[in-house]
Motif scaffolding. Structure first.
Motif, mmCIF file in Angstrom:
data_model
loop_
_atom_site.group_PDB
_atom_site.id
_atom_site.type_symbol
_atom_site.label_atom_id
_atom_site.label_comp_id
_atom_site.label_asym_id
_atom_site.label_seq_id
_atom_site.Cartn_x
_atom_site.Cartn_y
_atom_site.Cartn_z
ATOM 1 N N ALA A 196 54.006 27.855 52.271
ATOM 2 C CA ALA A 196 54.175 27.667 53.718
ATOM 3 C C ALA A 196 55.404 28.404 54.247
ATOM 4 N N LYS A 197 56.293 28.786 53.348
ATOM 5 C CA LYS A 197 57.532 29.454 53.747
ATOM 6 C C LYS A 197 57.457 30.968 53.573
ATOM 7 N N LEU A 198 56.692 31.393 52.548
ATOM 8 C CA LEU A 198 56.609 32.806 52.207
ATOM 9 C C LEU A 198 55.141 33.188 51.981
ATOM 10 N N PRO A 199 54.786 34.441 52.214
ATOM 11 C CA PRO A 199 53.417 34.908 51.968
ATOM 12 C C PRO A 199 53.212 35.226 50.485
ATOM 13 N N VAL A 200 52.908 34.194 49.692
ATOM 14 C CA VAL A 200 52.874 34.337 48.233
ATOM 15 C C VAL A 200 51.441 34.409 47.703
ATOM 16 N N THR A 201 51.224 35.298 46.763
ATOM 17 C CA THR A 201 49.947 35.390 46.043
ATOM 18 C C THR A 201 50.236 35.657 44.574
ATOM 19 N N THR A 202 49.243 35.386 43.743
ATOM 20 C CA THR A 202 49.386 35.669 42.321
ATOM 21 C C THR A 202 48.014 36.042 41.765
ATOM 22 N N ALA A 203 47.980 36.453 40.496
ATOM 23 C CA ALA A 203 46.713 36.848 39.870
ATOM 24 C C ALA A 203 46.719 36.480 38.398
ATOM 25 N N ARG A 204 45.606 35.956 37.955
ATOM 26 C CA ARG A 204 45.368 35.729 36.534
ATOM 27 C C ARG A 204 44.388 36.794 36.072
ATOM 28 N N PHE A 205 44.670 37.408 34.952
ATOM 29 C CA PHE A 205 43.686 38.355 34.434
ATOM 30 C C PHE A 205 43.817 38.522 32.939
ATOM 31 N N ALA A 206 43.004 39.395 32.414
ATOM 32 C CA ALA A 206 42.756 39.494 30.991
ATOM 33 C C ALA A 206 43.827 40.294 30.264
ATOM 34 N N ASN A 207 43.570 40.479 28.969
ATOM 35 C CA ASN A 207 44.440 41.350 28.184
ATOM 36 C C ASN A 207 44.399 42.769 28.737
ATOM 37 N N GLY A 259 49.071 31.613 49.050
ATOM 38 C CA GLY A 259 48.548 30.551 48.206
ATOM 39 C C GLY A 259 47.330 30.943 47.392
ATOM 40 N N ASP A 260 46.803 32.146 47.603
ATOM 41 C CA ASP A 260 45.624 32.607 46.854
ATOM 42 C C ASP A 260 45.987 32.982 45.420
ATOM 43 N N ILE A 261 45.082 32.650 44.506
ATOM 44 C CA ILE A 261 45.173 33.096 43.114
ATOM 45 C C ILE A 261 43.939 33.952 42.825
ATOM 46 N N PHE A 262 44.137 35.211 42.482
ATOM 47 C CA PHE A 262 43.047 36.143 42.243
ATOM 48 C C PHE A 262 42.725 36.225 40.747
ATOM 49 N N PHE A 263 41.485 36.600 40.449
ATOM 50 C CA PHE A 263 41.091 36.871 39.066
ATOM 51 C C PHE A 263 39.905 37.834 39.073
ATOM 52 N N GLU A 334 37.999 22.109 38.487
ATOM 53 C CA GLU A 334 38.567 21.510 39.699
ATOM 54 C C GLU A 334 38.893 22.547 40.771
ATOM 55 N N ASP A 335 38.852 23.812 40.416
ATOM 56 C CA ASP A 335 39.251 24.853 41.362
ATOM 57 C C ASP A 335 38.142 25.171 42.353
ATOM 58 N N GLU A 336 38.546 25.359 43.613
ATOM 59 C CA GLU A 336 37.623 25.840 44.642
ATOM 60 C C GLU A 336 37.672 27.360 44.627
ATOM 61 N N VAL A 337 36.570 27.976 44.242
ATOM 62 C CA VAL A 337 36.561 29.410 43.981
ATOM 63 C C VAL A 337 35.653 30.138 44.973
ATOM 64 N N VAL A 347 38.596 34.412 44.028
ATOM 65 C CA VAL A 347 39.839 33.881 44.586
ATOM 66 C C VAL A 347 39.819 32.355 44.519
ATOM 67 N N ILE A 348 40.836 31.786 43.889
ATOM 68 C CA ILE A 348 41.019 30.334 43.900
ATOM 69 C C ILE A 348 41.722 29.970 45.198
ATOM 70 N N LYS A 349 41.067 29.111 46.008
ATOM 71 C CA LYS A 349 41.554 28.838 47.355
ATOM 72 C C LYS A 349 42.257 27.485 47.488
#
Length: 404
Positions: A196-207, A259-263, A334-337, A347-349
């Protein structure tokens, strides 16, 4: 001279695709990417590693005006600069600087304060290897880097807010079984508390195939030194190329909502066994594989390699090290994808955004335990499990440092 191209080998024998998995999404969103990057000021933390440097190469194709790179690896920064300036795929901005410092260093704050504003900040500085889980000292260093310093960085960015902030995660943060994955899960929760304070995103991915420090990258060193190879026979992984690793981070950084998590939308059938890659690597170098029954036998056989033998010794073993997961997953039940928005990305929302006071409790608890000196590996794992209920640590008493 052996005719061997690493990029070609990766495309044909590891990821099995001629063009990037993310090429279509880059083309579809080209205008958005250009608008987000062109003429902007970019700061990359941990930019000398494989993923950080690949991210830099991805964004440079969209002509940012300014690029600063931070990394503790001074030699890595030197090679990065040589690599960038030798490339014909993009132009290096006129204002390009590298600094061999830790982002927890007070000099880093001076750079943010005096050289900004930075429109885009991406953090790749992290402990990323399960190998780093050995004892209480290695785990403390991992938590310090992946969690505590990540929190300090976010507090600092509240003072100097960018337009985009990205921090790389890992598939191992999903239902973690090792401390590295658990530390990245905690890092994700810290990041999300600032959404809510910063425009943050991250990503999970493979080797990342043949990334610095990886098992496959080690093969290049072993062959140059005429040393045997050693490989788990029962581990399979999703793989992306170094180029693809930078692209997914760029897409997540520039296109994601806070808040998005990409994969990557990779199918289980696209996993590959390390053993299969190893077999193909040895054959691509012109050798036959000589399977050995122990590390000792492999080292003995390697002594004859200087004589130009046509075979190469490899020791295959069943995995028995702590924290080793036999499969990979990018999200939990549990993730909303959202699997519809992008061709190659999910994208995990609904990533949980814990209250700041709960994150502060987590940080204080970790600091108090580590500062006390009265702890061991099991104590740290137990504390982390209180904050990550699905952290089912696999402990065997054997670490990767005990193997070739």
């Amino acid at each position: 001279m052996i005719d061997f191209s690493l990029n070609t080998f990766i495309n044909e024998n590891v990821i099995y695709r001629k063009k990037s998995f993310f090429a279509d999404d880059i083309e579809t969103n080209f205008k958005k990417l250009e608008s987000a990057i062109k003429g902007k000021s970019i700061l990359v933390i941990g930019g000398a590693g494989t993923i950080g440097s690949s991210y830099i190469k991805a964004v440079l194709k969209f002509n940012p005006a300014k690029l600063y790179v931070i990394d503790t690896n001074e030699n890595g920064l030197t090679e990065l600069t040589r690599d960038l300036r030798s490339s014909t795929d993009f132009e290096v901005p006129e204002e390009y600087k590298t600094y061999p410092i830790n982002f927890g260093n007070k000099v880093f704050k001076k750079i943010l304060s005096n050289e900004g504003p930075f429109h885009i900040i991406a953090n790749f500085a992290a402990h990323k290897h399960v190998r780093s889980e050995k004892d209480k000292y290695s785990i403390e260093a991992m938590i310090e880097n992946n969690v505590l310093q990540a929190k300090d960085l976010l507090d600092l960015l509240v003072e100097f807010p960018p337009e985009k902030f990205f921090c790389v995660s890992t598939d191992k943060a999903t239902n973690p079984v090792n401390v590295m994955g658990a530390s990245k899960k905690l890092m994700e929760e810290v990041i999300m508390s600032y959404a809510a304070k910063l425009p943050v995103t991250t990503a999970r991915f493979a080797n990342v195939a043949f990334s610095n420090g990886s098992l496959l990258y080690g093969y290049l060193e072993r062959v140059l030194k005429r040393q045997p190879l050693s490989c788990p026979s029962d581990i399979k992984r999703f793989f992306v190329s170094p180029e693809e690793s930078g692209q997914i981070c760029m897409l997540a950084c520039m296109l994601g909502e806070s808040g998005d998590i990409f994969f990557p939308k990779l199918e289980e059938s696209q996993m590959e066994f390390f053993k299969n890659v190893t077999d193909k690597f040895i054959k691509a170098l012109g050798y036959e594989i000589e399977v050995c029954n122990s590390e000792l036998e492999a080292k003995e056989k390697a002594k004859t390699l200087e004589n130009g033998n046509s075979s190469y010794p490899v020791y295959y073993f069943k995995t028995n090290t702590s924290g080793e997961k036999l499969f990979e997953e990018f999200y939990s039940n549990e993730d909303e994808v959202n699997l519809e928005k992008y061709a190659s990305l999910g994208v995990i929302k609904n990533a949980i955004r814990k209250p700041v006071d709960e994150i502060d409790l987590l940080i204080d608890s970790l600091k108090d335990l580590l500062d006390s000196g009265n702890y061991d590996k099991a104590t740290i794992v137990s504390l982390m499990q209180k904050f990550i209920p699905n952290f089912n640590h696999i402990e065997t008493g054997v670490s990767l440092d005990q193997k070739m």
